[in-house]
Each structure stands twice: as C-alpha cells, then as structure tokens.
Design a protein around this motif. Structure first.
Motif, PDB file in Angstrom:
ATOM      1  N   GLU A  65      25.785  71.735   6.206  1.00 26.79           N
ATOM      2  CA  GLU A  65      26.843  72.079   6.724  1.00 26.79           C
ATOM      3  C   GLU A  65      28.496  71.055   6.691  1.00 26.79           C
ATOM      4  N   ARG A  66      28.063  70.127   7.229  1.00 26.16           N
ATOM      5  CA  ARG A  66      29.196  68.624   7.358  1.00 26.16           C
ATOM      6  C   ARG A  66      29.815  68.703   5.772  1.00 26.16           C
ATOM      7  N   LEU A  67      28.795  67.918   5.048  1.00 27.38           N
ATOM      8  CA  LEU A  67      28.799  68.127   3.332  1.00 27.38           C
ATOM      9  C   LEU A  67      29.376  69.421   3.336  1.00 27.38           C
ATOM     10  N   GLY A  68      29.371  70.270   3.176  1.00 30.19           N
ATOM     11  CA  GLY A  68      30.083  71.955   3.091  1.00 30.19           C
ATOM     12  C   GLY A  68      31.484  71.394   3.116  1.00 30.19           C
ATOM     13  N   VAL A  69      32.010  71.742   4.961  1.00 30.93           N
ATOM     14  CA  VAL A  69      33.206  71.073   5.029  1.00 30.93           C
ATOM     15  C   VAL A  69      34.190  70.646   4.191  1.00 30.93           C
ATOM     16  N   ALA A  70      33.584  69.316   4.400  1.00 31.93           N
ATOM     17  CA  ALA A  70      34.254  67.777   4.009  1.00 31.93           C
ATOM     18  C   ALA A  70      35.128  68.452   2.264  1.00 31.93           C
ATOM     19  N   GLN A  71      33.416  68.844   1.147  1.00 33.04           N
ATOM     20  CA  GLN A  71      34.022  69.389   0.396  1.00 33.04           C
ATOM     21  C   GLN A  71      35.012  70.016   0.077  1.00 33.04           C
ATOM     22  N   THR A  72      34.789  71.762   0.798  1.00 29.37           N
ATOM     23  CA  THR A  72      36.357  72.336   1.114  1.00 29.37           C
ATOM     24  C   THR A  72      36.984  71.847   1.244  1.00 29.37           C
ATOM     25  N   ALA A  73      37.404  71.075   1.956  1.00 27.16           N
ATOM     26  CA  ALA A  73      39.090  70.414   2.776  1.00 27.16           C
ATOM     27  C   ALA A  73      39.091  69.571   1.492  1.00 27.16           C
ATOM     28  N   VAL A  74      38.662  69.269   0.419  1.00 23.52           N
ATOM     29  CA  VAL A  74      39.223  68.758  -0.265  1.00 23.52           C
ATOM     30  C   VAL A  74      39.300  69.640  -1.172  1.00 23.52           C
ATOM     31  N   LEU A  75      38.841  69.933  -1.882  1.00 20.11           N
ATOM     32  CA  LEU A  75      38.865  71.120  -3.074  1.00 20.11           C
ATOM     33  C   LEU A  75      40.065  71.757  -2.687  1.00 20.11           C
ATOM     34  N   SER A  76      40.418  72.290  -1.241  1.00 21.72           N
ATOM     35  CA  SER A  76      41.186  73.234  -1.642  1.00 21.72           C
ATOM     36  C   SER A  76      42.801  72.547  -1.301  1.00 21.72           C
ATOM     37  N   SER A  77      42.690  71.494  -1.274  1.00 18.38           N
ATOM     38  CA  SER A  77      43.785  70.686  -0.948  1.00 18.38           C
ATOM     39  C   SER A  77      43.968  70.390  -2.132  1.00 18.38           C
ATOM     40  N   LEU A  78      43.282  70.551  -3.418  1.00 17.82           N
ATOM     41  CA  LEU A  78      43.361  69.786  -4.473  1.00 17.82           C
ATOM     42  C   LEU A  78      43.994  71.676  -5.182  1.00 17.82           C
ATOM     43  N   VAL A  79      43.342  72.595  -5.007  1.00 19.48           N
ATOM     44  CA  VAL A  79      43.218  74.178  -5.946  1.00 19.48           C
ATOM     45  C   VAL A  79      44.237  74.713  -4.774  1.00 19.48           C
ATOM     46  N   ALA A  80      44.558  74.218  -3.278  1.00 19.25           N
ATOM     47  CA  ALA A  80      44.881  75.892  -2.823  1.00 19.25           C
ATOM     48  C   ALA A  80      45.738  75.680  -1.907  1.00 19.25           C
ATOM     49  N   GLY A  81      46.817  74.078  -2.053  1.00 23.66           N
ATOM     50  CA  GLY A  81      47.793  73.666  -1.209  1.00 23.66           C
ATOM     51  C   GLY A  81      47.861  73.325  -0.163  1.00 23.66           C
ATOM     52  N   THR A  82      46.793  73.322   0.378  1.00 25.24           N
ATOM     53  CA  THR A  82      46.157  72.886   1.927  1.00 25.24           C
ATOM     54  C   THR A  82      46.155  71.549   2.009  1.00 25.24           C
ATOM     55  N   PRO A  83      46.860  70.928   3.069  1.00 21.35           N
ATOM     56  CA  PRO A  83      46.754  70.076   3.402  1.00 21.35           C
ATOM     57  C   PRO A  83      45.895  68.574   2.635  1.00 21.35           C
ATOM     58  N   VAL A  84      46.254  67.344   3.226  1.00 20.97           N
ATOM     59  CA  VAL A  84      45.261  66.366   2.214  1.00 20.97           C
ATOM     60  C   VAL A  84      44.500  65.707   3.063  1.00 20.97           C
ATOM     61  N   PRO A  85      42.669  66.346   3.226  1.00 22.23           N
ATOM     62  CA  PRO A  85      42.197  65.659   4.114  1.00 22.23           C
ATOM     63  C   PRO A  85      42.532  64.205   4.477  1.00 22.23           C
ATOM     64  N   GLU A  86      43.442  63.959   6.189  1.00 27.35           N
ATOM     65  CA  GLU A  86      42.924  62.056   6.364  1.00 27.35           C
ATOM     66  C   GLU A  86      41.897  61.159   5.703  1.00 27.35           C
ATOM     67  N   GLY A  87      42.687  60.172   5.079  1.00 23.09           N
ATOM     68  CA  GLY A  87      41.767  58.391   4.350  1.00 23.09           C
ATOM     69  C   GLY A  87      41.859  59.171   3.041  1.00 23.09           C
ATOM     70  N   PHE A  88      42.413  59.955   2.048  1.00 23.06           N
ATOM     71  CA  PHE A  88      42.297  59.787   1.127  1.00 23.06           C
ATOM     72  C   PHE A  88      43.951  59.740   0.479  1.00 23.06           C
ATOM     73  N   ASP A  89      44.131  59.225  -0.161  1.00 26.41           N
ATOM     74  CA  ASP A  89      45.072  58.050  -1.470  1.00 26.41           C
ATOM     75  C   ASP A  89      46.167  60.131  -1.650  1.00 26.41           C
ATOM     76  N   ARG A  90      46.695  59.675  -0.863  1.00 25.38           N
ATOM     77  CA  ARG A  90      47.990  61.464  -1.243  1.00 25.38           C
ATOM     78  C   ARG A  90      48.390  61.347  -2.954  1.00 25.38           C
ATOM     79  N   ALA A  91      49.152  60.290  -3.638  1.00 29.17           N
ATOM     80  CA  ALA A  91      48.718  60.285  -4.741  1.00 29.17           C
ATOM     81  C   ALA A  91      48.150  60.185  -5.648  1.00 29.17           C
ATOM     82  N   ARG A  92      46.936  60.283  -5.100  1.00 24.52           N
ATOM     83  CA  ARG A  92      45.912  60.280  -6.241  1.00 24.52           C
ATOM     84  C   ARG A  92      45.565  61.611  -6.333  1.00 24.52           C
ATOM     85  N   MET A  93      45.657  62.019  -4.786  1.00 21.63           N
ATOM     86  CA  MET A  93      45.036  63.444  -4.982  1.00 21.63           C
ATOM     87  C   MET A  93      45.657  64.583  -5.329  1.00 21.63           C
TER      88      MET A  93
END
Length: 443
Positions: free
Chosen positions: A312-340
């Motif tokens: 569940e923890r991994l799923g929540v983290a991966q969903t937040a990342v993928l959603s930011s990449l394909v659905a325009g939700t905010p980039v999770p904290e700690g990730f390089d926004r330019a690279r994302m």
C-alpha cells in the motif's frame, strides 16, 4: 542454457534484413507484439534455421505495487512455449499504478518507469519475481532500465539493488549497458561501480542501443547509432566476464542492412577488446553461464511476504508519481520538477508514437493534425488501458468535439471508429479498405 552469441532485436520493419544477415545467432522479439497461434513467417523461418528466439516482455510491471497479473503472466508463458525459448525477459520497472490497492483510478504509463531503490520496493519486487518465476515455464531474466529522474530517499545503489535481488530470488539479469550510460548522464551514477557490484554468474545476456543527448538529458531512443561511451561500458563489462550473449536493439528510424551489420561488427569488436584486456590479466575474469544462483527452482528458499502495508505504501507513492506525469497533478515533494517535466513530455510523445503504430490509419486520416491533436488529448486524458483502447478513445474524443473541422476528414474518422468500437468486428468499410491499401503501398 548455452551461449547465445550475437543477436539483434527482431522487428517487422527489418525482418527481411535480419533473415539475410550473416552471423546472427539469436533474436529477441517484443512479447506483446506476437500472437502464439499466428507467429510471423520470418520468425518461423529463423527458428527452422536454428536461430534462438527470446520473448522480451514490456508490460508486466514487476516493480509495481500490485501482484503480477495472472493473465499477463499466462500470455508471456504461452509465447515462451510457442517460440521454444530458453528463457524470457522483462524489466525492473513499474508501468501502472492506482486501482484497488490505493482506492484511486487506475493509470497506465505506457512506458517503463524506475522503482525507488528502497527496502520496501525491493521486498515487493522480490515477491513479484517469485510469483512470476512460479508461473513461467522457463527461467526469467530482468533488465535494468534507463531513467530520466531519481526517487528521493533511495537507500541502495543500482549495483546493490540488483545484487540483492539476485541473491534473494535467483533471478537472472539482462544488463543493458546503454541504460547504464543513460543513468550516468541523467542521475550521475558510475557504470563501473554498478558493474563491480553485480553477481557476474547471473548475467543472461546484454543489451546495446543508441540514444541522444539534449539539454543535458540523455534519451534512450533506440533510434540512433550506438555511441562510443556505450561501447566503452560494454568493453568494461567484457573485461570482467564473457557475456553469454550481446544483442543490438533498434526500434525506430531503421538504417539499411549494411549499417546494421556495421553496428554488429562494432559491438563484436567492443567485446573482443574487453576479452583481450582480460586475457592480459589486468582485471578479474570469468564466464557468465546464465545459470540460476542459489538453491531450488527460483534459486532460493521460500521468501516471507512483505510486511503488512508495504504494498500500500509503495502503491500510494507510485500513484502520486505517475499521476503527476500523466494527469497533471502536483509533482511529489523531493522530485526534480524539471526532470519530471521532461519525463512527462517523453511519455506523451511515446504514447503518440505507439498509437500511430498500432492504429496507422489515424495519422493518414488526420494528416499533419495528428500529433498536435493527440498531445492535446493526452494532456487531458491519462491512459487507463492499452494502446489500442487509447487509439479508440482518442478518435472518439475528437468526434465528440466535432473535429476534425473538415467534414470529409471527420466522416472518415467516424467510419474508422465505427469499424472498431462496436461489440463485434464489423466488415471493413470501403474507407477502411482504401486506407489499408494505402498503408500497404507505403510499406
């Protein structure tokens, strides 16, 4: 499994060239692109000549939080048996997220995304690998992937992650030296350090491919010649071990047969240079046998399942990342926004390219409008199923908007959509038959 030798990725666009190339010992085919009951004639002829064919999967997502899908595993097993393959290969990656595990809408990346190198992610990956090993009729090898971004808070280096994965599961490794170069440019990781940490006896074979650098980011395109830095990593690997097999990957912008043969010769020379240095006694030597390590069918004893909540923890983290990449939700904290942002654009571009391949009539119908229209659609509509469904949804989306503006083009698009969107296949319309004839002439 014996030594494979030199191989090339089989693709329909170069099938004839591959059949005519001297010195091709084996080929690799994208598993999802072949149907066991209707194998391409070219692959059948290669098999009759004694050329080994290995299915290379891209959709299992063993690094994802969910347990592997039984249907996808069964399909991969079926292809391995149909091709008489000595092993099958997949990737250390996640390709989808969301769904029941996280009580959120399911999302598809349409591409391979990196898993965090954490203990939680490793626990889940190891259990998923064991599930896959039990379902497959032949050994499994996993490939290290190229990445455009890093996860914050990683606990292991790539070499440590891969080494512990092998130790815990007995899985074999498909080492992609082009991906090691990509991670050097994009993530500042040393390929030599990664190779030094690997269990050499676990290497099944090696991938080599080309790419390009733009604005300080390396793109693993598989559509460019193999660059010298990648060949140097291959030579470095060959000083440590004799690779059981080395394969050239090319997925687009295919050169002529003579150029492909030159690249294969260059790859052989890079391996020979490494083996020559090894014979000189300057580095450790060895031979990768491709055999399993450890004990038992999977190489180790029974693994305890991940502790409650890890998936569940991994799923929540991966969903937040993928959603930011394909659905325009905010980039999770700690990730390089330019690279994302770079990754998000790359995913949308790949999605447009693959839809154009699985539904080649769409670029013909829409002409120059296709790419811009698809990228606009992709920004609004994340992919939730496969590419064929995506193509239908894209066409339906345009029609709902009353597009394209040209009535004749819109009529052809509607007919194409109707031919495929019903509960049962329709007899192809005259428009569809004409499009297919045009595509055959272009081919």
């Amino acid at each position: 499994m014996g030594r494979l030798g030199t191989g090339i990725g089989w693709r329909p666009e170069i099938a004839e060239a591959v059949e005519g190339m001297p010195g091709i010992d084996w080929v690799e085919v994208v598993a999802e692109n072949v149907c066991p009951g209707h194998l391409p004639e070219s692959l059948l002829r290669l098999r009759e000549r004694g050329v080994t064919v290995i299915p290379h999967g891209v959709s299992l997502g063993l690094g994802g939080a969910d347990r592997p899908d039984e249907g996808r595993l069964a399909a991969l097993a079926e292809r391995a048996e149909a091709l008489g393959a000595p092993l099958v290969t997949e990737h250390i990656a996640f390709v989808r997220a969301g769904g029941a595990l996280t009580a959120s809408p399911p999302l598809e990346a349409g591409h391979l995304l990196p898993v965090p190198r954490t203990r939680d992610a490793l626990d889940v990956l190891c259990e998923n690998v064991r599930i896959a090993q039990d379902a497959l009729p032949v050994p499994l090898a996993l490939e290290n992937i190229a990445a455009l971004f890093s996860w914050p808070g990683e606990e292991l280096t790539e070499g440590q992650f891969l080494s512990e994965l092998v130790e815990r599961t007995g899985v074999r490794l498909l080492i992609d030296v082009a991906n090691l170069h990509t991670n050097r440019v994009n993530r500042g990781e040393d390929p030599a350090e990664a190779l030094a940490a690997l269990p050499l006896e676990a290497i099944a074979y090696v991938h080599v491919a080309g790419g390009f650098e733009r604005d300080g980011v390396w793109h693993d395109s598989h559509a460019h010649p193999v660059p010298r830095p990648v060949l140097d990593i291959l030579t470095g690997l060959a000083t440590r071990v004799a690779p059981p097999g080395v394969l050239l990957e090319r997925d687009d912008d295919f050169p002529g047969p003579a150029e492909l043969e030159r690249e294969l010769h260059t790859i052989r020379d890079a391996v020979a240079a490494g083996r020559s240095r090894s014979a000189g006694g300057t580095t450790p030597t060895g031979t990768a046998t491709g055999g399993a390590v450890g004990t038992g069918a999977g190489g180790v004893g029974v693994l305890a399942p991940p502790v409650a909540g890890v998936r569940e923890r991994l799923g929540v983290a991966q969903t937040a990342v993928l959603s930011s990449l394909v659905a325009g939700t905010p980039v999770p904290e700690g990730f390089d926004r330019a690279r994302m942002r770079v990754q998000a654009r790359a995913l949308a571009a790949k999605r447009a390219d693959v839809v154009a391949k699985v539904a080649p009539e769409l670029p013909v119908i829409l002409g120059a409008e296709y790419r811009e229209a698809f990228l606009a659609y992709a920004r609004q509509r994340p992919m939730t199923a496969g590419y064929r469904r995506d193509a239908l949804d894209f066409a339906g989306h345009l029609l709902k908007l009353g597009r394209p503006g040209n009535a004749g083009t819109r009529r052809r698009l509607r007919q194409w959509w109707l031919d495929r969107a019903g509960p049962a296949p329709r007899r192809p319309s005259p428009t569809t038959r004409a499009l297919r004839a045009l595509l055959r002439r272009r081919a």
